[in-house]
Design a protein around this motif. Structure first.
Motif, PDB file in Angstrom:
ATOM      1  N   ILE A 154      44.701  30.713 -14.090  1.00 45.89           N
ATOM      2  CA  ILE A 154      46.177  30.644 -13.334  1.00 45.89           C
ATOM      3  C   ILE A 154      46.761  31.897 -13.330  1.00 45.89           C
ATOM      4  CG2 ILE A 154      48.237  29.169 -13.343  1.00 45.89           C
ATOM      5  CD1 ILE A 154      47.060  27.122 -15.015  1.00 45.89           C
ATOM      6  N   ASP A 165      44.618  29.182 -17.818  1.00 43.38           N
ATOM      7  CA  ASP A 165      43.281  28.749 -17.009  1.00 43.38           C
ATOM      8  C   ASP A 165      43.513  27.305 -17.012  1.00 43.38           C
ATOM      9  OD1 ASP A 165      40.904  27.286 -18.923  1.00 43.38           O
ATOM     10  OD2 ASP A 165      42.551  28.128 -20.270  1.00 43.38           O
ATOM     11  N   ILE A 166      42.602  26.677 -15.991  1.00 44.09           N
ATOM     12  CA  ILE A 166      42.595  25.255 -15.533  1.00 44.09           C
ATOM     13  C   ILE A 166      41.186  24.983 -15.300  1.00 44.09           C
ATOM     14  CG2 ILE A 166      43.097  25.721 -12.988  1.00 44.09           C
ATOM     15  CD1 ILE A 166      44.668  22.950 -13.151  1.00 44.09           C
ATOM     16  N   TYR A 182      43.806  22.065 -19.045  1.00 38.18           N
ATOM     17  CA  TYR A 182      44.464  23.301 -18.486  1.00 38.18           C
ATOM     18  C   TYR A 182      45.285  23.833 -19.891  1.00 38.18           C
ATOM     19  CZ  TYR A 182      47.418  19.222 -18.265  1.00 38.18           C
ATOM     20  OH  TYR A 182      48.060  18.195 -18.502  1.00 38.18           O
ATOM     21  N   VAL A 194      52.157  24.995 -14.492  1.00 40.36           N
ATOM     22  CA  VAL A 194      51.032  23.977 -14.576  1.00 40.36           C
ATOM     23  C   VAL A 194      50.941  22.980 -13.477  1.00 40.36           C
ATOM     24  CG1 VAL A 194      49.730  22.424 -16.242  1.00 40.36           C
ATOM     25  CG2 VAL A 194      50.522  24.725 -17.222  1.00 40.36           C
TER      26      VAL A 194
END
Length: 262
Positions: A154, A165-166, A182, A194
């Protein structure tokens, strides 16, 4: 050109009685692995340290194979890459940008995984090793291409900075289901990033993959994550008692959520 050459040579060998052909590629050499799939070679796993040494250590090798009895049709990826391909493809809404995780993200990924509340939400909740984080980043393209999982950075769309991060993990093709996870660096929280990332990824998945259902799990006390999922259209389904390993040998409950294809 190389796809045509590989396919021609394979057919030539099979016509002369060769029962099986193996194709090996550096685990980070995604273009070679794409050739393998286009030529009907099925993924067969990864050999650690079996490749040409690079940077003082032997590279990991992705294995593909094709039998003479296989149809040889191209094998379409269950999870296609973002528009623009790997590693340069991305999704953006102008505020966040999602890009595939790569080896260049290893330091940022490790730093994020080491944030205490991020660590607490991992399974198991332990301090990560940099080497393990580096493997996640180096293998990300291979795992995405072969339908195992999609690991995604992300980023702040304006600066390109790594914000979190996801992931889509736990992919079960027969069910058309995957799991969403996530996390975000503390300095980027509170800006709705998010929620935007979840929306972008889920909408892309429903439009471009066979996935029909995306699930997520949260600690009952993680109200911030609950709000993210609710804003992104997820519905709370049930509570699983004692599902998750917690600190000091404890067990934690897990609230499970889902969003299904319209």
């Amino acid at each position: 050109v190389i796809t045509a050459a590989v396919r021609t040579l394979a057919e030539h060998a099979f016509a002369r009685g060769v029962p099986r052909i193996g194709l090996h590629a550096d685990v980070e050499n995604v273009p070679s692995q794409q050739v393998a799939l286009r030529c009907g070679f099925a993924p067969e796993g990864v050999q650690r340290g079996a490749g040409v040494p690079r940077g003082g250590a032997s590279a990991d090798v992705a294995l593909f194979g094709r039998l003479s009895t296989d149809p040889g049709d191209p094998i379409p990826p269950f999870l296609p890459f973002f528009p623009g391909g790997f590693p340069g493809g991305s999704l953006t809404d102008g505020v966040v940008r999602l890009t595939p995780l790569t080896a260049a993200d290893a330091a940022d990924y490790f730093a994020l995984a080491s944030v205490p509340d991020v660590m607490d939400s991992h399974v198991p909740p332990v301090q990560p090793e940099f080497a393990d984080c580096e493997v996640v980043c180096r293998h990300a393209g291979h795992r995405w291409l072969t339908g195992q999982r999609a690991d995604i950075a992300i980023r702040d769309a304006a600066t390109g900075e790594f914000a979190g991060d996801i992931q889509l993990t736990g992919v079960v093709p027969p069910l058309g289901q995957a799991m969403l996870g996530y996390c975000l660096r503390p300095e980027f929280r509170g800006r709705g990033l998010v929620t935007r990332a979840v929306d972008l990824l889920v909408e892309w998945a429903f439009a471009n993959t066979p996935l029909r259902r995306i699930v997520a799990g949260t600690n009952p006390g993680n109200t911030a994550s609950h709000r993210v999922l609710e804003r992104a259209g997820f519905v709370r389904e049930h509570l699983v008692k004692g599902l998750l390993p917690g600190p000091g040998g404890t067990r934690l409950d897990d609230i499970q959520w889902a969003r299904t294809r319209p």
